[in-house]
Scaffold this motif. Structure first.
Motif, PDB file in Angstrom:
ATOM      1  N   ARG A 429       0.845  -1.192   0.000  1.00  0.00           N
ATOM      2  CA  ARG A 429       0.000   0.000   0.000  1.00  0.00           C
ATOM      3  C   ARG A 429       0.881   1.243   0.000  1.00  0.00           C
ATOM      4  N   SER A 430       0.358   2.276  -0.600  1.00  0.00           N
ATOM      5  CA  SER A 430       1.078   3.542  -0.629  1.00  0.00           C
ATOM      6  C   SER A 430       0.869   4.285   0.687  1.00  0.00           C
ATOM      7  N   ARG A 431       1.580   5.374   0.832  1.00  0.00           N
ATOM      8  CA  ARG A 431       1.348   6.276   1.968  1.00  0.00           C
ATOM      9  C   ARG A 431      -0.026   6.927   1.793  1.00  0.00           C
ATOM     10  N   PRO A 432      -0.638   7.414   2.850  1.00  0.00           N
ATOM     11  CA  PRO A 432      -1.953   8.066   2.710  1.00  0.00           C
ATOM     12  C   PRO A 432      -1.862   9.379   1.956  1.00  0.00           C
ATOM     13  N   LEU A 433      -2.856   9.635   1.121  1.00  0.00           N
ATOM     14  CA  LEU A 433      -2.920  10.866   0.335  1.00  0.00           C
ATOM     15  C   LEU A 433      -4.211  11.605   0.713  1.00  0.00           C
ATOM     16  N   PRO A 434      -4.126  12.731   1.451  1.00  0.00           N
ATOM     17  CA  PRO A 434      -5.336  13.445   1.876  1.00  0.00           C
ATOM     18  C   PRO A 434      -6.003  14.163   0.703  1.00  0.00           C
ATOM     19  N   VAL A 435      -7.324  14.102   0.673  1.00  0.00           N
ATOM     20  CA  VAL A 435      -8.129  14.810  -0.329  1.00  0.00           C
ATOM     21  C   VAL A 435      -9.216  15.580   0.416  1.00  0.00           C
ATOM     22  N   HIS A 436      -9.310  16.893   0.157  1.00  0.00           N
ATOM     23  CA  HIS A 436     -10.298  17.752   0.804  1.00  0.00           C
ATOM     24  C   HIS A 436     -11.273  18.259  -0.266  1.00  0.00           C
ATOM     25  N   VAL A 437     -12.560  18.155   0.013  1.00  0.00           N
ATOM     26  CA  VAL A 437     -13.602  18.664  -0.884  1.00  0.00           C
ATOM     27  C   VAL A 437     -14.462  19.641  -0.078  1.00  0.00           C
ATOM     28  N   ARG A 438     -14.571  20.860  -0.569  1.00  0.00           N
ATOM     29  CA  ARG A 438     -15.335  21.893   0.143  1.00  0.00           C
ATOM     30  C   ARG A 438     -16.813  21.514   0.252  1.00  0.00           C
ATOM     31  N   GLU A 439     -17.393  21.855   1.394  1.00  0.00           N
ATOM     32  CA  GLU A 439     -18.822  21.625   1.589  1.00  0.00           C
ATOM     33  C   GLU A 439     -19.619  22.668   0.811  1.00  0.00           C
ATOM     34  N   GLU A 440     -20.870  22.339   0.435  1.00  0.00           N
ATOM     35  CA  GLU A 440     -21.727  23.261  -0.309  1.00  0.00           C
ATOM     36  C   GLU A 440     -22.312  24.342   0.603  1.00  0.00           C
ATOM     37  N   GLY A 441     -22.379  24.082   1.899  1.00  0.00           N
ATOM     38  CA  GLY A 441     -22.933  25.079   2.810  1.00  0.00           C
ATOM     39  C   GLY A 441     -24.432  25.222   2.722  1.00  0.00           C
ATOM     40  N   VAL A 442     -25.145  24.148   2.435  1.00  0.00           N
ATOM     41  CA  VAL A 442     -26.598  24.173   2.326  1.00  0.00           C
ATOM     42  C   VAL A 442     -27.207  23.923   3.699  1.00  0.00           C
ATOM     43  N   VAL A 443     -28.147  24.809   4.110  1.00  0.00           N
ATOM     44  CA  VAL A 443     -28.857  24.660   5.375  1.00  0.00           C
ATOM     45  C   VAL A 443     -30.342  24.571   5.067  1.00  0.00           C
ATOM     46  N   LEU A 444     -30.973  23.504   5.495  1.00  0.00           N
ATOM     47  CA  LEU A 444     -32.400  23.283   5.259  1.00  0.00           C
ATOM     48  C   LEU A 444     -33.159  23.332   6.581  1.00  0.00           C
ATOM     49  N   GLU A 445     -34.389  23.838   6.505  1.00  0.00           N
ATOM     50  CA  GLU A 445     -35.321  23.783   7.622  1.00  0.00           C
ATOM     51  C   GLU A 445     -36.678  23.387   7.069  1.00  0.00           C
ATOM     52  N   ALA A 446     -37.446  22.632   7.859  1.00  0.00           N
ATOM     53  CA  ALA A 446     -38.748  22.157   7.398  1.00  0.00           C
ATOM     54  C   ALA A 446     -39.777  22.338   8.519  1.00  0.00           C
ATOM     55  N   VAL A 447     -40.969  22.788   8.122  1.00  0.00           N
ATOM     56  CA  VAL A 447     -42.103  22.933   9.039  1.00  0.00           C
ATOM     57  C   VAL A 447     -43.277  22.190   8.443  1.00  0.00           C
ATOM     58  N   ALA A 563     -26.607  17.297  -0.947  1.00  0.00           N
ATOM     59  CA  ALA A 563     -25.821  18.369  -0.352  1.00  0.00           C
ATOM     60  C   ALA A 563     -26.336  18.769   1.021  1.00  0.00           C
ATOM     61  N   GLY A 564     -27.487  18.313   1.438  1.00  0.00           N
ATOM     62  CA  GLY A 564     -28.022  18.668   2.746  1.00  0.00           C
ATOM     63  C   GLY A 564     -29.329  17.949   2.996  1.00  0.00           C
ATOM     64  N   SER A 565     -29.740  17.899   4.252  1.00  0.00           N
ATOM     65  CA  SER A 565     -31.002  17.254   4.624  1.00  0.00           C
ATOM     66  C   SER A 565     -31.507  17.852   5.929  1.00  0.00           C
ATOM     67  N   ALA A 566     -32.793  17.633   6.204  1.00  0.00           N
ATOM     68  CA  ALA A 566     -33.408  18.135   7.435  1.00  0.00           C
ATOM     69  C   ALA A 566     -34.599  17.249   7.769  1.00  0.00           C
ATOM     70  N   ARG A 567     -35.222  17.565   8.932  1.00  0.00           N
ATOM     71  CA  ARG A 567     -36.396  16.805   9.361  1.00  0.00           C
ATOM     72  C   ARG A 567     -37.329  17.757  10.110  1.00  0.00           C
ATOM     73  N   SER A 568     -38.589  17.675   9.755  1.00  0.00           N
ATOM     74  CA  SER A 568     -39.570  18.543  10.400  1.00  0.00           C
ATOM     75  C   SER A 568     -39.933  18.005  11.774  1.00  0.00           C
ATOM     76  N   GLY A 569     -40.714  18.786  12.485  1.00  0.00           N
ATOM     77  CA  GLY A 569     -41.239  18.318  13.753  1.00  0.00           C
ATOM     78  C   GLY A 569     -42.347  17.296  13.538  1.00  0.00           C
ATOM     79  N   PRO A 570     -42.783  16.614  14.606  1.00  0.00           N
ATOM     80  CA  PRO A 570     -43.817  15.578  14.465  1.00  0.00           C
ATOM     81  C   PRO A 570     -45.204  16.175  14.241  1.00  0.00           C
TER      82      PRO A 570
END
Length: 616
Positions: A429-447, A563-570
């Motif tokens: 096996r090779s040495r570890p190679l780090p890979v970084h991927v930027r987050e989309e920054g999506v914020v969801l809210e549900a009612v 890119a994101g998820s949420a859950r409403s109240g019951p």
């Protein structure tokens, strides 16, 4: 008594036998000395053993034996060799050899011995007589036996066969060969004899560990051709011979060739060729009369595990979502080329940041060059290809935030055995190679809520879900699904929530299973508003519902990632009964009671009337 005098066939030798006739039914007790049937042929410089035993004797169980030699040039002169009784029995020509242990008599049991000569000389040829001094009360039978021994010159020759054309001389010193693990090891041996008698040659190839002294105790047989032309392998190599990985053949009249396929680390050592010459004695048994050995080569096996190395590039990567990700893997080392004897597979593994272990497989190329994707990567545009002789490239057309982590390249080397069977010989096996991927920054809210607040049985329940989004790239799409948890004994069960229905990011509706089993409809009633309708509501539809929105991004390769998820109240759905329905309950109960009471009174009156009628 009859006296018989028998004239010997060679060199005028004589022996006497006394024969006494006995009446029928009476036993005959006569001494008899037995030696092998001759003539025996042996070779100078080798060992010989001549057995002798006596039967039909009287006296002690332990008999004594005396050995004599009659040479061809003096057939009437008996030369004392060795005796079991007298240590001074040997003649001067044998004295030094007896003292040195080169000539000795070994007792097998009380009435059987064997004469052993360690290194035969040409003057050892002649007639050997085994004599037993009498311990009998009467002189009956034979007291000696004779066998002729003929000594042949050593005509056996063994040498390493040159690797070049026939007739080319082999080097004077054994060569040192280097073979890669998995490659074939081929060695040749020349073995011939010019003995005038009919003999058979047995040729075997053996191996000793490097720098070990050569001898029967240290030499391990690999494979050999026996005197009956049967091919046999030593115990550690029997399985490889049966599988066809080990072969031995005869080429021409005196050339033998051994091929060891799929060389292993344990095959390293010094190889020898041993030739043994066999002759058939007059009694039908086979005896080895000569043996010689030659060193063929010192063999080193270069293992794949000591050579296989893996490097990756171009270094730590930082990319945005949707951008392509390319990683290179280079396999290096003094390795045999892929083909007949060796094969290689290369793959990429990914572990999320901070996770232990090498991670899960992303993609790989097998030994046949066929690519495949790991679990969870199906349907994505991922390419794994060989771009140079030992360089491999992994390309993800559109990276996702979930692709961030530590990447390693895994290379495996295989050696090919018999047929197409592959055996894994090494991995790196090779040495570890780090890979970084930027987050989309999506914020969801549900009612979510139940339209109207109260719903009755038989009506349609409408549940609404409004979604709010903050951040995210252009073209972001939303999906929403509806789930229900069923109460048991007044409490929510531990069973996971059940999908009722939803609308995907592509606008396609997906229906699950409604608890009451009636019709369900899901629809998008606004850009960010979803509705679930349960028609003809029943008591089985009671439960706690919630809305689960998710945000999706489509890249240039037409792949989707969440890119994101949420859950409403019951939202509690309880189907009430109508007020009119509650009035029918006592009416139905009262009617039932009246019918039962009337039937009971009518039955009682009828019974009494029938009794009075019977009395009359």
């Amino acid at each position: 008594m009859v006296l018989v005098v028998a004239e010997g066939m060679e060199w005028g030798t004589r022996h006497l036998q006394l024969l006494l006739p006995f009446p029928t039914g009476m036993g005959c007790w006569a001494r008899e000395v037995l030696v092998p049937e001759g003539p025996l042929y042996r070779v100078t410089g080798t060992a010989v053993s001549i057995s002798c035993n006596v039967t039909g004797y009287e006296g002690p169980a332990q008999q004594n034996f005396e050995w004599f030699l009659y040479r061809p040039e003096a057939p009437d002169t008996a030369l004392g060799i060795v005796s079991t009784k007298d240590t001074q029995f040997s003649y001067a020509i044998f004295k030094s050899r007896v003292v040195a242990g080169e000539v000795q008599v070994q007792r097998l049991q009380g009435d059987a011995v064997v004469l052993k000569i360690a290194r035969l000389q040409a003057q050892d040829a002649g007639i050997y007589e085994c004599h037993t001094p009498s311990t009998d009360t009467r002189y009956l039978g034979s007291y000696s036996g004779k066998v002729e021994l003929r000594v042949l010159p050593d005509a056996l020759q063994v040498s390493a066969a040159p690797p070049g054309p026939r007739g080319r001389q082999a080097p004077t010193s054994p060569p040192r060969l280097m073979v890669h693990e998995g490659q074939e090891l081929a060695l040749g041996c020349l073995a011939r004899t010019s003995t005038q008698k009919h003999t058979h040659l047995a040729v075997s190839f053996g191996r000793s560990v490097p720098e070990a002294p050569v001898g029967r105790a240290t030499l391990q047989e690999v494979v050999g051709i026996r005197s009956d032309l049967a091919v046999e392998a030593g115990a550690p190599y029997a399985e490889r011979l049966a599988a066809g990985e080990l072969r031995l053949g005869k080429e021409g009249t005196d050339r033998y060739r051994m091929v060891v396929g799929g060389a292993q680390a344990g095959d390293a050592g010094t190889y020898h060729c041993t030739a043994a010459e066999w002759i058939q004695d007059p009694d039908g048994s086979w005896a080895q009369i000569a043996e010689k050995r030659a060193v063929l080569a010192h063999v080193d096996v270069q293992t794949l595990s000591s050579q296989l190395a893996v490097t990756v590039g171009p270094g730590e990567r930082r990319i945005g979502p949707g951008e392509p990700l390319e990683l290179l893997c280079n396999v290096s080392g003094a390795l045999p080329p892929a083909g007949r004897h060796a094969a290689y597979s290369v793959g990429w593994e990914m572990a999320p940041a901070g996770a232990p272990g090498p991670g899960r497989l992303v993609a790989q190329l097998d030994t046949e060059g066929v690519g495949s994707l790991g679990p969870g990567y199906e349907g994505r545009h991922i390419a794994m290809e060989k771009v140079a002789s030992r360089t491999y490239r992994l390309r993800l057309e559109a990276a996702r935030p979930g692709d961030a982590g530590t990447y390693r390249c895994l290379a495996k080397a295989y050696v090919r055995g018999s047929g197409t069977r592959l055996r894994e010989a090494a991995s790196a096996r090779s040495r570890p190679l780090p890979v970084h991927v930027r987050e989309e920054g999506v914020v969801l809210e549900a009612v979510a809520w139940l339209a109207g607040g109260t719903v009755y049985r038989g009506e349609t329940a409408s549940l609404l879900c409004n979604i709010s989004v903050r951040g995210g790239p252009p073209g972001l799409r939303l999906a929403a699904s509806w789930w229900v948890e069923r109460p048991e004994d007044g409490e929510l069960s531990s069973v996971p929530a059940q999908l009722v229905g939803g609308v995907g990011q592509d606008g396609v509706a997906e229906l699950g299973v409604r608890p009451g089993g009636g019709p369900v409809s899901v629809e998008l009633v606004g850009p960010r508003s979803h509705r679930l309708r349960l028609h003809s509501l029943g008591p089985e539809d009671e439960g706690v519902y919630h809305c689960a929105p998710s945000a999706w991004v489509q890249h240039a390769d037409y792949s989707w990632y969440q890119a994101g998820s949420a859950r409403s109240g019951p939202v509690t759905v309880y189907p009430y009964m109508h007020a009119l329905d509650t009035l029918f309950v006592p009416l139905l109960v009262g009617t039932g009671v009246a019918l039962v009471t009337g039937a009971t009174v009518l039955g009682t009156i009828t019974c009494c009337f029938m009794k009075r009628l019977r009395k009359r």
